[in-house]
Design a protein around this motif. Sequence first.
Motif, PDB file in Angstrom:
ATOM      1  N   ASP A  17      -7.281   3.515 -20.751  1.00  7.94           N
ATOM      2  CA  ASP A  17      -7.248   2.937 -22.094  1.00  7.94           C
ATOM      3  C   ASP A  17      -7.834   1.522 -22.037  1.00  7.94           C
ATOM      4  O   ASP A  17      -7.242   0.634 -21.439  1.00  7.94           O
ATOM      5  CB  ASP A  17      -5.800   2.896 -22.598  1.00  7.94           C
ATOM      6  N   PRO A  18      -9.008   1.299 -22.638  1.00  6.99           N
ATOM      7  CA  PRO A  18      -9.632  -0.028 -22.546  1.00  6.99           C
ATOM      8  C   PRO A  18      -8.810  -1.134 -23.186  1.00  6.99           C
ATOM      9  O   PRO A  18      -9.033  -2.319 -22.898  1.00  6.99           O
ATOM     10  CB  PRO A  18     -10.969   0.169 -23.279  1.00  6.99           C
ATOM     11  N   ASP A  19      -7.862  -0.779 -24.066  1.00  8.44           N
ATOM     12  CA  ASP A  19      -7.040  -1.795 -24.728  1.00  8.44           C
ATOM     13  C   ASP A  19      -5.686  -2.011 -24.063  1.00  8.44           C
ATOM     14  O   ASP A  19      -4.909  -2.870 -24.491  1.00  8.44           O
ATOM     15  CB  ASP A  19      -6.814  -1.416 -26.201  1.00  8.44           C
ATOM     16  N   ALA A  20      -5.381  -1.229 -23.024  1.00  6.03           N
ATOM     17  CA  ALA A  20      -4.093  -1.383 -22.352  1.00  6.03           C
ATOM     18  C   ALA A  20      -4.048  -2.709 -21.594  1.00  6.03           C
ATOM     19  O   ALA A  20      -5.042  -3.142 -20.996  1.00  6.03           O
ATOM     20  CB  ALA A  20      -3.856  -0.223 -21.382  1.00  6.03           C
ATOM     21  N   VAL A  21      -2.884  -3.362 -21.632  1.00  5.42           N
ATOM     22  CA  VAL A  21      -2.717  -4.656 -20.972  1.00  5.42           C
ATOM     23  C   VAL A  21      -2.087  -4.437 -19.591  1.00  5.42           C
ATOM     24  O   VAL A  21      -0.999  -3.874 -19.496  1.00  5.42           O
ATOM     25  CB  VAL A  21      -1.822  -5.594 -21.808  1.00  5.42           C
ATOM     26  N   PRO A  22      -2.721  -4.869 -18.523  1.00  2.00           N
ATOM     27  CA  PRO A  22      -2.155  -4.675 -17.184  1.00  2.00           C
ATOM     28  C   PRO A  22      -0.845  -5.442 -17.023  1.00  2.00           C
ATOM     29  O   PRO A  22      -0.699  -6.549 -17.553  1.00  2.00           O
ATOM     30  CB  PRO A  22      -3.227  -5.226 -16.249  1.00  2.00           C
ATOM     31  N   TYR A  23       0.091  -4.871 -16.286  1.00  3.14           N
ATOM     32  CA  TYR A  23       1.327  -5.576 -15.965  1.00  3.14           C
ATOM     33  C   TYR A  23       1.078  -6.595 -14.847  1.00  3.14           C
ATOM     34  O   TYR A  23       1.622  -7.689 -14.846  1.00  3.14           O
ATOM     35  CB  TYR A  23       2.400  -4.575 -15.544  1.00  3.14           C
ATOM     36  N   ILE A  24       0.212  -6.205 -13.899  1.00  5.30           N
ATOM     37  CA  ILE A  24      -0.185  -7.096 -12.807  1.00  5.30           C
ATOM     38  C   ILE A  24      -1.687  -7.266 -12.874  1.00  5.30           C
ATOM     39  O   ILE A  24      -2.427  -6.274 -12.944  1.00  5.30           O
ATOM     40  CB  ILE A  24       0.209  -6.517 -11.440  1.00  5.30           C
ATOM     41  N   ARG A  25      -2.132  -8.499 -12.861  1.00  2.11           N
ATOM     42  CA  ARG A  25      -3.569  -8.778 -12.841  1.00  2.11           C
ATOM     43  C   ARG A  25      -3.870  -9.709 -11.670  1.00  2.11           C
ATOM     44  O   ARG A  25      -3.349 -10.825 -11.601  1.00  2.11           O
ATOM     45  CB  ARG A  25      -4.022  -9.385 -14.153  1.00  2.11           C
ATOM     46  N   ILE A  26      -4.683  -9.219 -10.766  1.00  2.00           N
ATOM     47  CA  ILE A  26      -5.134 -10.003  -9.609  1.00  2.00           C
ATOM     48  C   ILE A  26      -6.587 -10.350  -9.868  1.00  2.00           C
ATOM     49  O   ILE A  26      -7.428  -9.467 -10.014  1.00  2.00           O
ATOM     50  CB  ILE A  26      -4.972  -9.192  -8.307  1.00  2.00           C
ATOM     51  N   GLU A  27      -6.872 -11.650  -9.949  1.00  2.00           N
ATOM     52  CA  GLU A  27      -8.211 -12.107 -10.320  1.00  2.00           C
ATOM     53  C   GLU A  27      -8.852 -12.890  -9.181  1.00  2.00           C
ATOM     54  O   GLU A  27      -8.408 -13.997  -8.843  1.00  2.00           O
ATOM     55  CB  GLU A  27      -8.154 -12.991 -11.571  1.00  2.00           C
ATOM     56  N   ASN A  28      -9.870 -12.288  -8.577  1.00  2.00           N
ATOM     57  CA  ASN A  28     -10.706 -12.971  -7.577  1.00  2.00           C
ATOM     58  C   ASN A  28      -9.870 -13.681  -6.511  1.00  2.00           C
ATOM     59  O   ASN A  28     -10.140 -14.831  -6.143  1.00  2.00           O
ATOM     60  CB  ASN A  28     -11.631 -13.981  -8.257  1.00  2.00           C
ATOM     61  N   VAL A  29      -8.883 -12.984  -5.983  1.00  2.00           N
ATOM     62  CA  VAL A  29      -7.973 -13.580  -5.006  1.00  2.00           C
ATOM     63  C   VAL A  29      -8.563 -13.511  -3.598  1.00  2.00           C
ATOM     64  O   VAL A  29      -8.996 -12.451  -3.139  1.00  2.00           O
ATOM     65  CB  VAL A  29      -6.598 -12.887  -5.046  1.00  2.00           C
ATOM     66  N   THR A  30      -8.580 -14.662  -2.956  1.00  2.00           N
ATOM     67  CA  THR A  30      -9.012 -14.771  -1.564  1.00  2.00           C
ATOM     68  C   THR A  30      -7.905 -15.455  -0.772  1.00  2.00           C
ATOM     69  O   THR A  30      -7.266 -16.388  -1.267  1.00  2.00           O
ATOM     70  CB  THR A  30     -10.312 -15.588  -1.450  1.00  2.00           C
ATOM     71  N   LYS A  31      -7.661 -14.962   0.443  1.00  2.00           N
ATOM     72  CA  LYS A  31      -6.696 -15.602   1.331  1.00  2.00           C
ATOM     73  C   LYS A  31      -7.332 -15.790   2.704  1.00  2.00           C
ATOM     74  O   LYS A  31      -7.778 -14.829   3.340  1.00  2.00           O
ATOM     75  CB  LYS A  31      -5.427 -14.759   1.464  1.00  2.00           C
ATOM     76  N   LYS A  32      -7.365 -17.053   3.147  1.00  2.00           N
ATOM     77  CA  LYS A  32      -7.916 -17.367   4.461  1.00  2.00           C
ATOM     78  C   LYS A  32      -6.825 -17.919   5.368  1.00  2.00           C
ATOM     79  O   LYS A  32      -5.960 -18.676   4.923  1.00  2.00           O
ATOM     80  CB  LYS A  32      -9.032 -18.415   4.331  1.00  2.00           C
ATOM     81  N   PHE A  33      -6.888 -17.546   6.629  1.00  2.00           N
ATOM     82  CA  PHE A  33      -6.059 -18.140   7.667  1.00  2.00           C
ATOM     83  C   PHE A  33      -7.027 -18.820   8.639  1.00  2.00           C
ATOM     84  O   PHE A  33      -7.602 -18.156   9.508  1.00  2.00           O
ATOM     85  CB  PHE A  33      -5.218 -17.084   8.380  1.00  2.00           C
ATOM     86  N   GLY A  34      -7.221 -20.132   8.441  1.00  2.00           N
ATOM     87  CA  GLY A  34      -8.259 -20.810   9.202  1.00  2.00           C
ATOM     88  C   GLY A  34      -9.623 -20.284   8.778  1.00  2.00           C
ATOM     89  O   GLY A  34      -9.962 -20.291   7.597  1.00  2.00           O
ATOM     90  N   ASP A  35     -10.394 -19.805   9.743  1.00  2.00           N
ATOM     91  CA  ASP A  35     -11.711 -19.245   9.442  1.00  2.00           C
ATOM     92  C   ASP A  35     -11.660 -17.758   9.139  1.00  2.00           C
ATOM     93  O   ASP A  35     -12.682 -17.168   8.760  1.00  2.00           O
ATOM     94  CB  ASP A  35     -12.669 -19.481  10.624  1.00  2.00           C
ATOM     95  N   PHE A  36     -10.485 -17.144   9.327  1.00  2.00           N
ATOM     96  CA  PHE A  36     -10.364 -15.699   9.120  1.00  2.00           C
ATOM     97  C   PHE A  36     -10.064 -15.401   7.654  1.00  2.00           C
ATOM     98  O   PHE A  36      -9.117 -15.939   7.083  1.00  2.00           O
ATOM     99  CB  PHE A  36      -9.262 -15.123  10.009  1.00  2.00           C
ATOM    100  N   VAL A  37     -10.856 -14.530   7.050  1.00  2.00           N
ATOM    101  CA  VAL A  37     -10.666 -14.134   5.656  1.00  2.00           C
ATOM    102  C   VAL A  37      -9.876 -12.829   5.637  1.00  2.00           C
ATOM    103  O   VAL A  37     -10.409 -11.755   5.946  1.00  2.00           O
ATOM    104  CB  VAL A  37     -12.017 -13.960   4.925  1.00  2.00           C
ATOM    105  N   ALA A  38      -8.590 -12.906   5.283  1.00  2.00           N
ATOM    106  CA  ALA A  38      -7.735 -11.723   5.276  1.00  2.00           C
ATOM    107  C   ALA A  38      -7.914 -10.909   4.002  1.00  2.00           C
ATOM    108  O   ALA A  38      -7.895  -9.677   4.027  1.00  2.00           O
ATOM    109  CB  ALA A  38      -6.267 -12.141   5.419  1.00  2.00           C
ATOM    110  N   VAL A  39      -8.054 -11.600   2.875  1.00  2.00           N
ATOM    111  CA  VAL A  39      -8.298 -10.951   1.583  1.00  2.00           C
ATOM    112  C   VAL A  39      -9.499 -11.644   0.961  1.00  2.00           C
ATOM    113  O   VAL A  39      -9.536 -12.876   0.874  1.00  2.00           O
ATOM    114  CB  VAL A  39      -7.066 -11.057   0.658  1.00  2.00           C
TER     115      VAL A  39
END
Length: 381
Positions: A17-39
């Motif tokens: 449904d293009p009009d449905a509102v997500p309960y969880i929205r993850i937007e362009n999430v990046t997680k780094k540990f030092g030089d290592f990119v985990a997400v």
Amino acid sequence: MAAERAKAEASGQPWNDPDAVPYIRIENVTKKFGDFVAVNDVSLDIYRGELFALLGGSGCGKTTLLRMLAGFEQPTSGRIYIDGVDMADIPPYERPTNMMFQSYALFPHMSVEQNIAFGLKQDKVPAAEIKERVGNILDMVQMRQFAHRKPHQLSGGQRQRVALARSLVKEPKLLLLDEPLGALDKKLREATQFEIMNIQDRLGITFIVVTHDQEEAMTLASRIGVMNHGQIAQVGTPKEIYEYPNTKFVADFIGSVNLFEGQIVEDEPGHVVIACEETGRPIYIDHGISTAPGAYCWVAIRPEKMELLKTDPGSKSNCSPGIVKGVAYMGNLSIYLIRLDSGKEVKVTMSNQRRAAEHAIDWDDRVFVTWHANSPVALLS
């Protein structure tokens, strides 16, 4: 549009449904540990009441993403919204979430009942309400008769139920489960999968499950997000992921598959022809894929969508001769390892429909591997 939305909601597929509102929205999430990119730059929408699975191998970033949802890790960049609220400045204990850890983390000196009640006591819930809620959740997970036992007096499956009950008793809006069934044997794991599905359906809580087990994800989830090297490779229902993988990685990671290299020599709206040295004869697919002739691709065909014949059907395509180099009897099905004339080895699975049936096909037999024109999936990456 209203009719389409109603249909999507009625079918339990708000993601359509293009009009449905997500309960969880993850937007362009990046997680780094030092030089290592985990997400790495993950964007993902999950809807209220879903049982969503994050599936991937070790180190793909799925647990890190789960921990960021719980608030135990902070994104290096990007935003996470739960029920429309930005979680950036909200600590774990104030989020509408609860997390069930892989180790279960039960208090060894407390009884089952005390373990489940612990979080409610910390929140200073009235004693009468604690008793009622703990009793209800014990009934739900079928553990009331074990209420006074300590964790060491329980089986692995029983400890798993206690950990689940402790996570559910606080009535979170979002339950996060990190490899929840990893410590259980195969038979108990399969039974517990259906228990989790029934509980989630009864409570209507949004579940996100992290797992490396493909069968577990396929059984539990309304949708699956397949992760690879910190990124989401594909999101879809179990059927979509299995039948229509969008990359070679997804096709190879989910279930068993035979992969062939080829070159597109004809691409029309109604069919595709792929030249393939490994099969010896062209691969014909009964739908177009919208790419230019001459492009190289991979062709994925599931073992159960192939058939073995003792005589050459005379087909100009979708048929490859070879020799049986192995047979594995699995009870409900048999797995055949076929070495094609090109040297390529493929697996073919055939169901055993009759008890103690004599195998018409055996080791070292000359056979012809065939498949229907709608069975192959052409993958351009």
